[in-house]
Design a protein around this motif. Sequence first.
Motif, short mmCIF file in Angstrom:
data_model
loop_
_atom_site.label_atom_id
_atom_site.label_comp_id
_atom_site.label_asym_id
_atom_site.label_seq_id
_atom_site.Cartn_x
_atom_site.Cartn_y
_atom_site.Cartn_z
N ALA A 151 0.81 -1.37 -0.03
CA ALA A 151 -0.08 -0.15 -0.10
C ALA A 151 1.07 1.27 0.05
CB ALA A 151 -1.15 0.01 1.14
N THR A 152 2.17 1.22 0.57
CA THR A 152 2.77 2.35 0.67
C THR A 152 3.50 2.75 -0.54
OG1 THR A 152 3.20 2.09 3.03
CG2 THR A 152 4.89 3.39 2.11
N ALA A 153 3.89 1.63 -1.14
CA ALA A 153 4.68 1.74 -2.56
C ALA A 153 3.67 2.27 -3.56
CB ALA A 153 5.19 0.49 -2.90
N ASP A 154 2.33 1.82 -3.53
CA ASP A 154 1.49 2.07 -4.56
C ASP A 154 0.93 3.59 -4.35
OD1 ASP A 154 -0.56 1.34 -6.63
OD2 ASP A 154 -2.10 1.70 -5.02
N SER A 155 0.64 4.01 -2.90
CA SER A 155 0.13 5.15 -2.56
C SER A 155 0.81 6.02 -1.80
CB SER A 155 -1.35 5.04 -2.44
OG SER A 155 -2.22 4.53 -3.30
N PRO A 156 2.09 6.28 -1.81
CA PRO A 156 3.11 6.90 -0.73
C PRO A 156 2.43 8.27 -0.01
CG PRO A 156 3.96 7.21 -2.84
CD PRO A 156 2.75 6.42 -3.01
N ASP A 157 1.44 9.13 -0.87
CA ASP A 157 0.95 10.30 -0.39
C ASP A 157 -0.35 10.24 0.11
OD1 ASP A 157 3.52 11.25 -1.34
OD2 ASP A 157 2.51 11.64 -3.31
N LYS A 158 -0.99 8.94 0.23
CA LYS A 158 -2.46 8.86 0.76
C LYS A 158 -2.51 7.94 2.22
CE LYS A 158 -4.55 8.88 -3.73
NZ LYS A 158 -5.63 8.20 -4.63
N PRO A 159 -3.29 8.34 2.81
CA PRO A 159 -3.56 7.56 4.32
C PRO A 159 -4.02 6.13 3.69
CG PRO A 159 -5.48 8.81 3.56
CD PRO A 159 -4.53 9.17 2.44
N ILE A 160 -3.45 5.32 4.60
CA ILE A 160 -3.70 3.73 4.60
C ILE A 160 -4.60 3.40 5.79
CG2 ILE A 160 -2.75 1.47 4.50
CD1 ILE A 160 -0.17 2.60 3.66
N PHE A 161 -5.69 2.97 5.61
CA PHE A 161 -6.71 2.69 6.66
C PHE A 161 -6.58 1.26 6.84
CE2 PHE A 161 -8.31 6.00 4.11
CZ PHE A 161 -8.82 6.99 5.16
N VAL A 162 -6.03 1.02 8.34
CA VAL A 162 -6.11 -0.37 8.83
C VAL A 162 -7.10 -0.46 10.01
CG1 VAL A 162 -4.50 -2.03 10.24
CG2 VAL A 162 -3.55 -0.34 8.49
N ILE A 163 -7.88 -1.53 9.81
CA ILE A 163 -8.95 -1.85 10.58
C ILE A 163 -8.73 -3.07 11.50
CG2 ILE A 163 -11.47 -2.30 10.59
CD1 ILE A 163 -11.31 -1.37 7.40
N THR A 164 -8.54 -2.85 12.73
CA THR A 164 -8.64 -3.94 13.90
C THR A 164 -9.42 -3.80 14.65
OG1 THR A 164 -7.14 -2.59 15.15
CG2 THR A 164 -5.91 -3.90 13.56
N HIS A 165 -9.80 -5.04 15.48
CA HIS A 165 -10.75 -4.85 16.45
C HIS A 165 -10.41 -4.28 17.78
CE1 HIS A 165 -14.29 -5.67 18.78
NE2 HIS A 165 -13.61 -6.59 19.78
N LEU A 166 -9.01 -4.79 18.19
CA LEU A 166 -8.39 -4.33 19.42
C LEU A 166 -7.60 -2.71 19.01
CD1 LEU A 166 -6.87 -7.59 20.51
CD2 LEU A 166 -8.52 -6.42 21.79
N ASN A 167 -7.60 -1.95 19.99
CA ASN A 167 -6.77 -0.72 19.92
C ASN A 167 -5.35 -1.23 19.67
OD1 ASN A 167 -8.86 0.52 22.76
ND2 ASN A 167 -9.32 0.41 20.65
N PRO A 168 -4.62 -0.38 19.00
CA PRO A 168 -3.20 -0.44 19.26
C PRO A 168 -2.83 0.10 20.92
CG PRO A 168 -3.73 0.62 17.25
CD PRO A 168 -4.96 0.74 18.03
N MET A 169 -2.00 -0.85 21.50
CA MET A 169 -1.78 -0.29 22.85
C MET A 169 -1.00 0.90 23.02
SD MET A 169 -1.78 -1.43 25.89
CE MET A 169 -1.75 -3.36 25.99
N GLY A 170 -1.34 1.93 23.98
CA GLY A 170 -0.83 2.80 24.37
C GLY A 170 -1.16 4.16 23.38
#
Length: 486
Positions: free
Chosen positions: A196-215
């Motif tokens: 995703a970063t290589a394809d769209s380096p200037d755009k946001p990448i949305f990552v959907i998880t159930h648990l929050n990233p800690m901290g």
Amino acid sequence: MKKAVVCMICIVFALGIIGAGLGLHFGYSKKYDETKTYTVETNGAPLRVAVISDLQLPDTDDKNTHQYESFEKTLSMLKDKGMDALIIGGDFTDIGSKKAWKSFKEIYDRVMGEDKKPIPLYILGNHDYWLSNFVDCWEIPTPATMQKRFTKYTGELPYSHKIINGYHFICWSSSNGSYDKCNTNMQWIKAELDKATADSPDKPIFVITHLNPMGTVYGSDDWGNQDIADVLKDYSNVISISGHSHYSLIDERSIWQDSFTAFTTQSLDYIEIEPGKFNTSIPKDVYGESMADDLPACLYMEIEDGRVTVNRLEANTGKELKEPWVISAPFGSSESLSVYTDARKEQNTAPVMPAVSEAVISDVVDIEDKLQKVISFTSASDDDFVHSYKISFKDADKNIIEFEEVDYNGEPVLYDENGNQVSENGNKKMITELLYFSDFVLGLDNMSETTSLRLPVSYPQNAEYAEITAIDSWGAESKSVLCKLK
């Protein structure tokens, strides 16, 4: 039943328990979807992505439950508002039963009808891996079983990567029903993020998880996952979307920025917030009734070149809860990541308690027909909202009075020798202050000008004064006021 059959059931059941604990999938290999690309005609308008989470539809055929009604109303509202894609951040169900999944499918199909459907961006949560005990449901909740059930009722695989109008959305399901090692497929997510970063380096990448990233967001210290945080910290243009905690979207700590951006989604079911307050982490009013299911919430993102606008909505009605969050380009830059940081705490203004000289103690009869004492006083003010109150009691000479710690139902709170709460065979504890949540979980427009809080049954009857302090969501405290009790 013959002994051989009983033995076979026991063996299968034991294998299922072991498999669930180890995350085994017993041959279910169709978990990852290939990357799919979509083009949505927006006629120059932003891409519209609705976000809901934690439906927790119960194991029942009853269509009159709070959860059933909340999902139905919210989906109808979002359909009327218009959505090009729909994120559901896990916990579709309470215990992953067929009845609960049938409720989801029934509501979705009826509300959406034959109209064009939004692009699905779905993941499993921990509740979607659970079932009631084996004897009740005659099923073994292995991860494979529950992932197959998710696919059957949603048409989606647990892990997917979709590109919509050039924006990458990566759906990273929990791998099992635990809280810790449930996002184990790290190499997959890193590979997808790199693509995703290589394809769209200037755009946001949305990552959907159930648990929050800690901290990160409000609630992540209690309910977060370190593995998710460890992966996402290396991708500054990620926007993390997570559920699970049920913590309130009204609180500005529900969005966070540092090495990436993260925000949480609350729940369509009930609000739960941090422990440690007398009126419990699922806040109750003075009568003992829950205030936590009165304000389900959701998000509505508008994504366009150079900006992502995240609208916070009352789920059932679509009413705006507060001003939207705006994440601007250049995405992943220090400039973009500097808006919603922890530095907001330093810019915060403490609440102000009114200069009142009295607080009133009165009686109410609770929902169990028990007489309860209630303290009432004029509410504090804040530049955002008052999150909680601290109260201590003083005698005629204005000395602080100790009293026994009890819970909201009047039962003693017990501790072991290490200071951990236990349900029995522990020691009682004397305390000098009480902490309460305010009524902010009802919505800022519904906060009362008079705060009324139930007192513990052990509160000191000889108290002549109450010292009251207001606290905002960043932990800033007002100057305390000493109120004569009457």
